[in-house]
Write a protein that holds these residues in place. Structure first.
Motif, PDB file in Angstrom:
ATOM      1  N   GLN A 140       0.814  -1.209   0.000  1.00 42.11           N
ATOM      2  CA  GLN A 140       0.000   0.000   0.000  1.00 42.11           C
ATOM      3  C   GLN A 140       0.851   1.264   0.000  1.00 42.11           C
ATOM      4  O   GLN A 140       0.371   2.337  -0.330  1.00 42.11           O
ATOM      5  CB  GLN A 140      -0.927   0.012   1.225  1.00 42.11           C
ATOM      6  CG  GLN A 140      -1.992  -1.058   1.209  1.00 42.11           C
ATOM      7  CD  GLN A 140      -2.965  -0.884   0.055  1.00 42.11           C
ATOM      8  OE1 GLN A 140      -3.448   0.223  -0.216  1.00 42.11           O
ATOM      9  NE2 GLN A 140      -3.263  -1.964  -0.637  1.00 42.11           N
ATOM     10  N   ARG A 141       2.137   1.115   0.309  1.00 49.87           N
ATOM     11  CA  ARG A 141       3.030   2.265   0.418  1.00 49.87           C
ATOM     12  C   ARG A 141       3.993   2.397  -0.754  1.00 49.87           C
ATOM     13  O   ARG A 141       4.510   3.489  -1.005  1.00 49.87           O
ATOM     14  CB  ARG A 141       3.850   2.172   1.712  1.00 49.87           C
ATOM     15  CG  ARG A 141       3.030   2.066   2.978  1.00 49.87           C
ATOM     16  CD  ARG A 141       3.927   1.866   4.190  1.00 49.87           C
ATOM     17  NE  ARG A 141       4.779   3.007   4.407  1.00 49.87           N
ATOM     18  CZ  ARG A 141       4.476   4.055   5.174  1.00 49.87           C
ATOM     19  NH1 ARG A 141       3.324   4.083   5.812  1.00 49.87           N
ATOM     20  NH2 ARG A 141       5.322   5.059   5.325  1.00 49.87           N
ATOM     21  N   ILE A 142       4.241   1.291  -1.471  1.00 54.20           N
ATOM     22  CA  ILE A 142       5.321   1.270  -2.465  1.00 54.20           C
ATOM     23  C   ILE A 142       4.832   0.704  -3.791  1.00 54.20           C
ATOM     24  O   ILE A 142       4.142  -0.317  -3.832  1.00 54.20           O
ATOM     25  CB  ILE A 142       6.514   0.440  -1.956  1.00 54.20           C
ATOM     26  CG1 ILE A 142       7.054   1.035  -0.647  1.00 54.20           C
ATOM     27  CG2 ILE A 142       7.621   0.384  -2.999  1.00 54.20           C
ATOM     28  CD1 ILE A 142       8.135   0.201   0.002  1.00 54.20           C
ATOM     29  N   VAL A 143       5.209   1.392  -4.873  1.00 56.79           N
ATOM     30  CA  VAL A 143       4.927   0.943  -6.236  1.00 56.79           C
ATOM     31  C   VAL A 143       6.235   0.480  -6.865  1.00 56.79           C
ATOM     32  O   VAL A 143       7.276   1.119  -6.703  1.00 56.79           O
ATOM     33  CB  VAL A 143       4.300   2.083  -7.069  1.00 56.79           C
ATOM     34  CG1 VAL A 143       4.136   1.661  -8.513  1.00 56.79           C
ATOM     35  CG2 VAL A 143       2.966   2.496  -6.490  1.00 56.79           C
ATOM     36  N   LEU A 144       6.185  -0.630  -7.604  1.00 55.81           N
ATOM     37  CA  LEU A 144       7.366  -1.182  -8.251  1.00 55.81           C
ATOM     38  C   LEU A 144       7.232  -1.101  -9.766  1.00 55.81           C
ATOM     39  O   LEU A 144       6.231  -1.540 -10.331  1.00 55.81           O
ATOM     40  CB  LEU A 144       7.557  -2.646  -7.835  1.00 55.81           C
ATOM     41  CG  LEU A 144       8.562  -3.484  -8.621  1.00 55.81           C
ATOM     42  CD1 LEU A 144       9.973  -2.919  -8.485  1.00 55.81           C
ATOM     43  CD2 LEU A 144       8.515  -4.941  -8.182  1.00 55.81           C
ATOM     44  N   ASP A 145       8.245  -0.533 -10.409  1.00 51.47           N
ATOM     45  CA  ASP A 145       8.325  -0.501 -11.868  1.00 51.47           C
ATOM     46  C   ASP A 145       9.405  -1.494 -12.278  1.00 51.47           C
ATOM     47  O   ASP A 145      10.593  -1.203 -12.214  1.00 51.47           O
ATOM     48  CB  ASP A 145       8.669   0.908 -12.358  1.00 51.47           C
ATOM     49  CG  ASP A 145       8.559   1.045 -13.874  1.00 51.47           C
ATOM     50  OD1 ASP A 145       8.789   0.037 -14.571  1.00 51.47           O
ATOM     51  OD2 ASP A 145       8.253   2.142 -14.362  1.00 51.47           O
ATOM     52  N   LEU A 168      10.696 -10.060   0.568  1.00 46.99           N
ATOM     53  CA  LEU A 168      10.881  -9.901  -0.872  1.00 46.99           C
ATOM     54  C   LEU A 168      11.793 -10.998  -1.412  1.00 46.99           C
ATOM     55  O   LEU A 168      12.660 -11.505  -0.704  1.00 46.99           O
ATOM     56  CB  LEU A 168      11.483  -8.523  -1.196  1.00 46.99           C
ATOM     57  CG  LEU A 168      10.653  -7.300  -0.840  1.00 46.99           C
ATOM     58  CD1 LEU A 168      11.415  -6.028  -1.189  1.00 46.99           C
ATOM     59  CD2 LEU A 168       9.300  -7.311  -1.536  1.00 46.99           C
ATOM     60  N   GLY A 169      11.596 -11.324  -2.674  1.00 47.32           N
ATOM     61  CA  GLY A 169      12.439 -12.314  -3.324  1.00 47.32           C
ATOM     62  C   GLY A 169      12.487 -12.072  -4.819  1.00 47.32           C
ATOM     63  O   GLY A 169      11.813 -11.178  -5.344  1.00 47.32           O
ATOM     64  N   VAL A 170      13.292 -12.876  -5.520  1.00 45.72           N
ATOM     65  CA  VAL A 170      13.424 -12.774  -6.973  1.00 45.72           C
ATOM     66  C   VAL A 170      12.691 -13.951  -7.604  1.00 45.72           C
ATOM     67  O   VAL A 170      12.926 -15.099  -7.270  1.00 45.72           O
ATOM     68  CB  VAL A 170      14.907 -12.785  -7.405  1.00 45.72           C
ATOM     69  CG1 VAL A 170      15.014 -12.687  -8.926  1.00 45.72           C
ATOM     70  CG2 VAL A 170      15.663 -11.645  -6.741  1.00 45.72           C
ATOM     71  N   GLY A 185       1.741 -11.580   2.481  1.00 48.59           N
ATOM     72  CA  GLY A 185       1.557 -10.163   2.788  1.00 48.59           C
ATOM     73  C   GLY A 185       2.510  -9.616   3.823  1.00 48.59           C
ATOM     74  O   GLY A 185       2.271  -8.561   4.418  1.00 48.59           O
ATOM     75  N   ARG A 186       3.626 -10.296   4.037  1.00 48.19           N
ATOM     76  CA  ARG A 186       4.575  -9.891   5.073  1.00 48.19           C
ATOM     77  C   ARG A 186       5.156  -8.505   4.811  1.00 48.19           C
ATOM     78  O   ARG A 186       5.439  -7.748   5.741  1.00 48.19           O
ATOM     79  CB  ARG A 186       5.692 -10.928   5.134  1.00 48.19           C
ATOM     80  CG  ARG A 186       6.355 -11.096   6.471  1.00 48.19           C
ATOM     81  CD  ARG A 186       7.397 -12.198   6.405  1.00 48.19           C
ATOM     82  NE  ARG A 186       6.824 -13.443   5.921  1.00 48.19           N
ATOM     83  CZ  ARG A 186       7.549 -14.463   5.498  1.00 48.19           C
ATOM     84  NH1 ARG A 186       8.870 -14.370   5.478  1.00 48.19           N
ATOM     85  NH2 ARG A 186       6.964 -15.573   5.091  1.00 48.19           N
ATOM     86  N   PHE A 187       5.374  -8.172   3.546  1.00 51.76           N
ATOM     87  CA  PHE A 187       5.984  -6.879   3.232  1.00 51.76           C
ATOM     88  C   PHE A 187       5.067  -5.730   3.628  1.00 51.76           C
ATOM     89  O   PHE A 187       5.536  -4.660   4.009  1.00 51.76           O
ATOM     90  CB  PHE A 187       6.303  -6.806   1.742  1.00 51.76           C
ATOM     91  CG  PHE A 187       7.145  -5.620   1.357  1.00 51.76           C
ATOM     92  CD1 PHE A 187       8.434  -5.482   1.842  1.00 51.76           C
ATOM     93  CD2 PHE A 187       6.645  -4.645   0.513  1.00 51.76           C
ATOM     94  CE1 PHE A 187       9.214  -4.381   1.499  1.00 51.76           C
ATOM     95  CE2 PHE A 187       7.417  -3.546   0.158  1.00 51.76           C
ATOM     96  CZ  PHE A 187       8.702  -3.418   0.659  1.00 51.76           C
ATOM     97  N   GLU A 188       3.766  -5.951   3.534  1.00 54.80           N
ATOM     98  CA  GLU A 188       2.794  -4.927   3.929  1.00 54.80           C
ATOM     99  C   GLU A 188       2.955  -4.560   5.396  1.00 54.80           C
ATOM    100  O   GLU A 188       2.707  -3.410   5.792  1.00 54.80           O
ATOM    101  CB  GLU A 188       1.375  -5.435   3.663  1.00 54.80           C
ATOM    102  CG  GLU A 188       0.296  -4.378   3.729  1.00 54.80           C
ATOM    103  CD  GLU A 188       0.318  -3.436   2.540  1.00 54.80           C
ATOM    104  OE1 GLU A 188       0.531  -2.229   2.769  1.00 54.80           O
ATOM    105  OE2 GLU A 188       0.129  -3.893   1.406  1.00 54.80           O
ATOM    106  N   ASN A 189       3.361  -5.514   6.208  1.00 55.85           N
ATOM    107  CA  ASN A 189       3.476  -5.295   7.647  1.00 55.85           C
ATOM    108  C   ASN A 189       4.909  -5.023   8.101  1.00 55.85           C
ATOM    109  O   ASN A 189       5.164  -4.940   9.303  1.00 55.85           O
ATOM    110  CB  ASN A 189       2.931  -6.521   8.388  1.00 55.85           C
ATOM    111  CG  ASN A 189       1.468  -6.769   8.094  1.00 55.85           C
ATOM    112  OD1 ASN A 189       0.666  -5.832   8.054  1.00 55.85           O
ATOM    113  ND2 ASN A 189       1.099  -8.023   7.863  1.00 55.85           N
ATOM    114  N   ASP A 190       5.838  -4.896   7.164  1.00 62.92           N
ATOM    115  CA  ASP A 190       7.226  -4.594   7.501  1.00 62.92           C
ATOM    116  C   ASP A 190       7.316  -3.128   7.917  1.00 62.92           C
ATOM    117  O   ASP A 190       7.113  -2.221   7.097  1.00 62.92           O
ATOM    118  CB  ASP A 190       8.127  -4.869   6.295  1.00 62.92           C
ATOM    119  CG  ASP A 190       9.610  -4.778   6.629  1.00 62.92           C
ATOM    120  OD1 ASP A 190       9.971  -4.036   7.562  1.00 62.92           O
ATOM    121  OD2 ASP A 190      10.410  -5.443   5.955  1.00 62.92           O
TER     122      ASP A 190
END
Length: 318
Positions: A140-145, A168-170, A185-190
């Motif tokens: 919700q905070r970060i957009v990835l291009d 995050l991973g590749v 959804g772990r990144f959302e709560n980081d």
């Protein structure tokens, strides 16, 4: 201490230091994308290539993962080094979009800086660029291009080594590789997720709160201290420069806080701050209370003080 030579000058290095670390400690600059002083060394971008002189001919190697040895002679800007960096940048920008005009990282992108310093030539490829996902909602905070991503993996290593969220991973391989969050959804709560925006060397990771708000050269930072908690992290509060003040639009935009970023302080917060600290811009922009309030309603000052005293008294530890 180990004595060796950088660009013909004698310098000293600590035991187990790499050429990159020793060069930075002695004031020599070597470009880098994937390397970060607070993260592990993947050695995958190859832009930090240097030349090592030796009898019978030297060799080229990456400075970030090459240990210093006694008496070694390193060249950081020889013709061979510049030629290799140009080739490396040609490869890195092979599929990179030329959209600096709309990229929020413009002005802070090391890819821009290095292209200007070491490449500066049009792409040698005549094939169509490989396209990837645009504006992927990483959270919700970060957009990835993904088209701008150069796979330095700094963001992945940050979640594994600093925030410990392993969020995050590749995904996939080669020119189809993508940075993706884990499915739970772990990144959302980081709580420290926004730091990946700062350490991204290109415009791949973007803050939703700052997206398309201002060019960085319109702004200037003021050193400050985050009041969000008792730690007192060092931060930089970004606001509009006097010479770039708006005259025809809402004048309040000249005084607003556009973003808050960490100011490195090894004694307190290092180079990081939490997401709460970054949200100070929205908190500080709220209208100030002009009288005592309790539960959102105006009250007499003495009543508010009495309530505050009771709350503080109840919070004291025995």
């Amino acid at each position: 201490m180990i004595e060796f030579f950088i660009d013909g000058q004698p310098v000293k290095a600590e035991d187990n230091q790499t050429v990159m670390q020793a060069a930075k400690a002695n004031g020599f600059y070597i470009p880098y994308f994937c390397w970060h002083p607070h993260l592990s060394v993947p050695g995958n971008c190859r832009i930090c290539m240097v030349e090592v002189e030796a009898d019978g001919g030297g060799w080229l190697d990456i400075a970030c993962n090459m240990p210093v040895t006694r008496g070694m002679r390193v060249l950081t800007d020889s013709d061979k080094v510049r030629a290799r960096r140009k080739e490396t940048l040609q490869f890195i920008t092979l599929n990179h979009p030329v959209d600096c005009g709309i990229c929020d990282k413009a002005g802070e992108s090391t890819l821009q800086d290095y292209h200007y310093a070491y490449n500066g030539s049009p792409s040698v490829s005549r094939d169509a660029k490989v396209h990837a996902t645009k504006h992927y909602p990483l959270s919700q905070r970060i957009v990835l291009d993904n088209e701008r991503c150069i796979m330095c993996t700094r963001c992945v290593r940050f979640t594994r080594e600093i925030s410990k969220s392993h969020a995050l991973g590749v995904q996939n391989r080669a020119d189809h590789s993508l940075i993706r969050p884990v499915e739970d959804g772990r990144f959302e709560n980081d709580a420290y997720s926004d730091n990946v925006i700062d350490i991204c060397p290109v415009g791949a990771l973007l803050s939703r709160a700052f997206l398309h708000k201002a060019r960085v050269w319109y702004l200037e930072p003021t050193p400050s201290v985050c009041p969000g908690c008792e730690r007192g992290c060092s931060v930089e509060v970004w606001h509009r420069r006097d010479e770039w003040k708006l005259k025809a639009l809402d004048p309040r935009q000249n005084a607003r806080i556009d973003r808050v970023t960490p100011l490195e302080n090894p004694a307190v917060n290092g180079p990081w701050i939490c997401n709460k600290g970054r949200d100070l811009a929205q908190i500080f922009e709220r209208a100030r209370a002009e009288q005592a309030m309790q539960k959102g309603k105006p009250v007499e000052l003495q009543a508010a003080i009495a309530s505050a005293r009771a709350l503080i008294g109840a919070a004291k530890r025995p």
